[in-house]
Design a protein around this motif. Structure first.
Motif, PDB file in Angstrom:
ATOM      1  N   GLN A  41     -14.362   9.593   7.188  1.00 29.97           N
ATOM      2  CA  GLN A  41     -15.601  10.259   6.790  1.00 29.97           C
ATOM      3  C   GLN A  41     -15.779  10.224   5.268  1.00 29.97           C
ATOM      4  N   PRO A  42     -16.979   9.938   4.786  1.00 30.24           N
ATOM      5  CA  PRO A  42     -17.253   9.994   3.344  1.00 30.24           C
ATOM      6  C   PRO A  42     -17.562  11.421   2.908  1.00 30.24           C
ATOM      7  N   TYR A  43     -17.577  11.599   1.599  1.00 29.67           N
ATOM      8  CA  TYR A  43     -18.007  12.856   0.992  1.00 29.67           C
ATOM      9  C   TYR A  43     -17.154  14.047   1.442  1.00 29.67           C
ATOM     10  N   VAL A  44     -15.904  13.762   1.771  1.00 29.35           N
ATOM     11  CA  VAL A  44     -14.923  14.820   2.016  1.00 29.35           C
ATOM     12  C   VAL A  44     -13.703  14.463   1.192  1.00 29.35           C
ATOM     13  N   ASP A  45     -12.815  15.432   1.034  1.00 31.13           N
ATOM     14  CA  ASP A  45     -11.697  15.244   0.107  1.00 31.13           C
ATOM     15  C   ASP A  45     -10.556  14.484   0.780  1.00 31.13           C
ATOM     16  N   LEU A  46     -10.770  13.180   1.019  1.00 30.96           N
ATOM     17  CA  LEU A  46      -9.720  12.298   1.528  1.00 30.96           C
ATOM     18  C   LEU A  46      -9.275  11.388   0.392  1.00 30.96           C
ATOM     19  N   LYS A  47      -7.988  11.133   0.321  1.00 27.49           N
ATOM     20  CA  LYS A  47      -7.434  10.454  -0.851  1.00 27.49           C
ATOM     21  C   LYS A  47      -7.290   8.947  -0.688  1.00 27.49           C
ATOM     22  N   GLY A  48      -7.328   8.436   0.546  1.00 31.11           N
ATOM     23  CA  GLY A  48      -7.228   7.002   0.716  1.00 31.11           C
ATOM     24  C   GLY A  48      -5.843   6.455   0.378  1.00 31.11           C
ATOM     25  N   PHE A 102       0.842  -1.197   0.000  1.00 30.08           N
ATOM     26  CA  PHE A 102       0.000   0.000   0.000  1.00 30.08           C
ATOM     27  C   PHE A 102       0.879   1.249   0.000  1.00 30.08           C
ATOM     28  N   LYS A 103       0.278   2.361  -0.396  1.00 28.25           N
ATOM     29  CA  LYS A 103       0.938   3.662  -0.374  1.00 28.25           C
ATOM     30  C   LYS A 103      -0.127   4.737  -0.222  1.00 28.25           C
ATOM     31  N   ALA A 104       0.164   5.773   0.524  1.00 26.44           N
ATOM     32  CA  ALA A 104      -0.778   6.879   0.663  1.00 26.44           C
ATOM     33  C   ALA A 104      -0.987   7.551  -0.690  1.00 26.44           C
ATOM     34  N   ALA A 105      -2.237   7.889  -0.983  1.00 35.02           N
ATOM     35  CA  ALA A 105      -2.539   8.524  -2.269  1.00 35.02           C
ATOM     36  C   ALA A 105      -2.488  10.048  -2.194  1.00 35.02           C
ATOM     37  N   LYS A 106      -2.445  10.596  -1.010  1.00 37.59           N
ATOM     38  CA  LYS A 106      -2.441  12.054  -0.868  1.00 37.59           C
ATOM     39  C   LYS A 106      -1.109  12.647  -1.316  1.00 37.59           C
ATOM     40  N   ASN A 107      -1.204  13.787  -2.014  1.00 37.74           N
ATOM     41  CA  ASN A 107      -0.009  14.556  -2.328  1.00 37.74           C
ATOM     42  C   ASN A 107       0.562  15.114  -1.024  1.00 37.74           C
ATOM     43  N   TYR A 108       1.810  14.806  -0.752  1.00 37.80           N
ATOM     44  CA  TYR A 108       2.380  15.121   0.566  1.00 37.80           C
ATOM     45  C   TYR A 108       3.265  16.370   0.529  1.00 37.80           C
ATOM     46  N   THR A 109       3.085  17.202  -0.490  1.00 38.57           N
ATOM     47  CA  THR A 109       3.968  18.373  -0.610  1.00 38.57           C
ATOM     48  C   THR A 109       3.815  19.326   0.574  1.00 38.57           C
ATOM     49  N   ASN A 110       2.624  19.382   1.180  1.00 42.61           N
ATOM     50  CA  ASN A 110       2.455  20.264   2.347  1.00 42.61           C
ATOM     51  C   ASN A 110       2.727  19.546   3.657  1.00 42.61           C
ATOM     52  N   GLN A 111       3.155  18.285   3.579  1.00 38.83           N
ATOM     53  CA  GLN A 111       3.542  17.475   4.734  1.00 38.83           C
ATOM     54  C   GLN A 111       2.407  17.284   5.737  1.00 38.83           C
ATOM     55  N   TYR A 112       1.188  17.283   5.245  1.00 39.34           N
ATOM     56  CA  TYR A 112       0.040  17.015   6.097  1.00 39.34           C
ATOM     57  C   TYR A 112      -0.595  15.680   5.702  1.00 39.34           C
ATOM     58  N   ASP A 166      -4.096  13.291   5.776  1.00 40.89           N
ATOM     59  CA  ASP A 166      -5.475  13.704   5.486  1.00 40.89           C
ATOM     60  C   ASP A 166      -6.511  12.925   6.281  1.00 40.89           C
ATOM     61  N   GLY A 167      -6.064  12.091   7.221  1.00 42.44           N
ATOM     62  CA  GLY A 167      -7.025  11.361   8.046  1.00 42.44           C
ATOM     63  C   GLY A 167      -7.548  10.082   7.421  1.00 42.44           C
ATOM     64  N   SER A 168      -6.938   9.623   6.340  1.00 46.88           N
ATOM     65  CA  SER A 168      -7.405   8.389   5.693  1.00 46.88           C
ATOM     66  C   SER A 168      -7.195   7.195   6.625  1.00 46.88           C
ATOM     67  N   ARG A 169      -8.244   6.393   6.805  1.00 44.19           N
ATOM     68  CA  ARG A 169      -8.194   5.174   7.617  1.00 44.19           C
ATOM     69  C   ARG A 169      -8.926   4.069   6.862  1.00 44.19           C
ATOM     70  N   ILE A 170      -8.221   2.991   6.591  1.00 47.25           N
ATOM     71  CA  ILE A 170      -8.841   1.877   5.873  1.00 47.25           C
ATOM     72  C   ILE A 170      -8.538   0.577   6.608  1.00 47.25           C
TER      73      ILE A 170
END
Length: 460
Positions: free
Chosen positions: A423-430, A280-290, A292-296
């Protein structure tokens, strides 16, 4: 005197002429027959005969068949001055019954087969993509009838082959189409069939059209992507579903034919161990080093596709600056031993996490391995975890199994269940998932796989 000399000369000429006429007469009558050539001798003639004739005047026919000029593959018939061969099929009547190379004479197999000469015959082997239609005819095979392309791809038959196309672009046979829903392959939403709950109308969009028969548009929760991959060109990007919903309606991988669980007493498990591996790998762009709360959740799934049936493993990317990824489990509290005594832990699910691995780089792919060993005692099944080759320092149990025991039932394992817990329907990248593998086996023979499954999302 002169008159006398003249008379003598005339007589000498006459005598010489008579002698000449006597010699020339030996061949004058053409004594040599059948094309023989006559030569004068001092007192006789000689006939030089062709190969087919003999005798003083070439009158005797030579029987050429005595020399077996037709070999073993023909019948020789002597004729006047010659012979004929009646050759077996596939042999040349005009060349001593030598084998005919049919492949060198025209194209007896047609343009879509390979010709091979054999003794007295030949064979035709149809080229790939063609099939025999009679001994010397090859017809095109319609490969599209066997559906060689993944669901979502269009198969186009060609002469001697086929093409798989995803929205007009040619892809390799079996390749997933970018944008395929996971249920377009052999995955499902468990008992919910192809209906992945919360898959539609999520907050952001995939940058390509999505093939999802249950949703319109491309703002969906999961799809095959080429944005990143651990191997090959594709991975599965699982973004969102419904919060804290697992089991039926969430993605289930294909079920093995062997169910893993206890086999003592009334239990009917066919193997006591289950091993699973994935990247697995985080899908969020990490340029801001934050984060996103993704939990699977990635858990062992039950044969009926209704619920996670044993462990609870969660991948967590907290929403804070300089966040790193952790892999953690939930365990029944206060302990599995206490749960076995009280038989009243199933509803608690004690919201305490046990860390398997932490501080994982969100820019890198990570490898998770998990192994179940079932035991012939209530509440005592064990799970063993490794992340990037490092074993967990803790002992792990079967979290969901605790509730099953409390309820007086037992659920077997034969696949994986994935569920978005954020949370669904928010901008989380998974997360991107790739190179998933699992198998059923017995702990006494760990190298002997009873059944297994794997996918890299390249071949479906």
């Amino acid at each position: 005197m002169a008159c006398f000399v003249g008379i003598v000369l005339i007589q000498l000429f006459i005598a010489a002429g008579v002698a000449f006429l006597d010699t020339a007469g030996l061949c004058a009558s053409e004594p040599c027959k059948n094309g023989g050539v006559c030569f004068e001798g001092s007192d006789d003639f000689i006939c030089t005969c062709g190969e087919a004739w003999g005798g003083k005047t070439c009158e005797t026919d030579v029987d050429e068949c005595k020399a077996s000029p037709c070999g073993e593959q023909g019948t020789c018939t002597n004729t006047a001055g010659s012979f004929t061969c009646a050759c077996n099929q596939g042999y040349d009547n005009n060349d001593g019954c030598k084998d005919i190379d049919e492949c060198a004479v025209g194209t007896p197999c047609g343009n879509n087969a390979n010709c091979s000469n054999t003794v007295g015959s030949y064979t035709c082997a149809c080229a790939p993509g063609w099939a025999n239609d009679g001994p010397t005819n090859c017809v095109d095979v319609d490969e599209c009838l066997r559906q060689p392309c993944s669901l979502g791809a269009v198969c186009e038959n060609t002469d001697g082959g086929f093409q798989c196309k995803c929205r007009g672009a040619v892809v390799l046979p079996g390749d997933s189409c970018v944008g395929d829903s996971i249920v377009n392959s052999d995955w499902s939403a468990g008992a919910a069939g192809d209906n992945v709950s919360g898959d539609c109308d999520q907050s952001d969009y995939f940058p390509f059209p999505v093939i999802n028969t249950l949703c319109t548009g491309n703002n969906v929760g999961q799809a095959i992507t080429n944005a990143d991959s651990h191997s090959g060109a594709h991975s599965w990007h699982y973004k969102r579903g419904e919060v804290n919903n697992y089991g039926s309606g969430t993605p289930f991988s294909p079920a093995l034919t062997v169910k893993v669980g206890r086999s003592d007493g009334v239990y009917t498990g066919q193997a006591d161990s289950f091993y699973a591996s994935f990247w697995f790998k985080a899908a969020k762009n990490y340029t801001n080093q934050y984060g996103d709360g993704s939990r699977i959740l990635v858990a062992a799934g039950d044969p009926d596709g209704i619920e996670p049936s044993s462990n609870y493993l969660e991948i967590n990317f907290p929403n804070r600056r300089r966040s790193k990824i952790s892999v953690r489990t939930r365990e029944s509290h206060p302990s599995y031993e206490q749960c076995a005594i009280t038989r009243d832990c199933g509803e608690d699910f004690g919201l305490v996490y046990t860390t398997v691995a932490e501080n994982l780089d969100p820019l890198q792919w990570h490898h998770v391995e998990m192994t179940l060993l079932t035991k012939p005692e209530d509440y005592r099944d064990e799970w063993f975890y490794r992340v990037d080759g490092v074993p967990s320092p803790h002992t792990h149990g079967a979290y969901f199994k605790t509730k099953h025991y409390d309820e007086g039932r037992y659920v077997y394992v034969n696949r994986l269940n994935f569920a978005a817990l954020h949370q669904p329907y928010v901008d989380l990248k998974g997360y991107f998932f790739d190179d998933i593998y699992y198998k059923a086996f017995n702990s006494a023979q760990p190298a002997n796989s009873l059944d297994e499954y794997s996918t890299s999302f390249e071949e479906q």
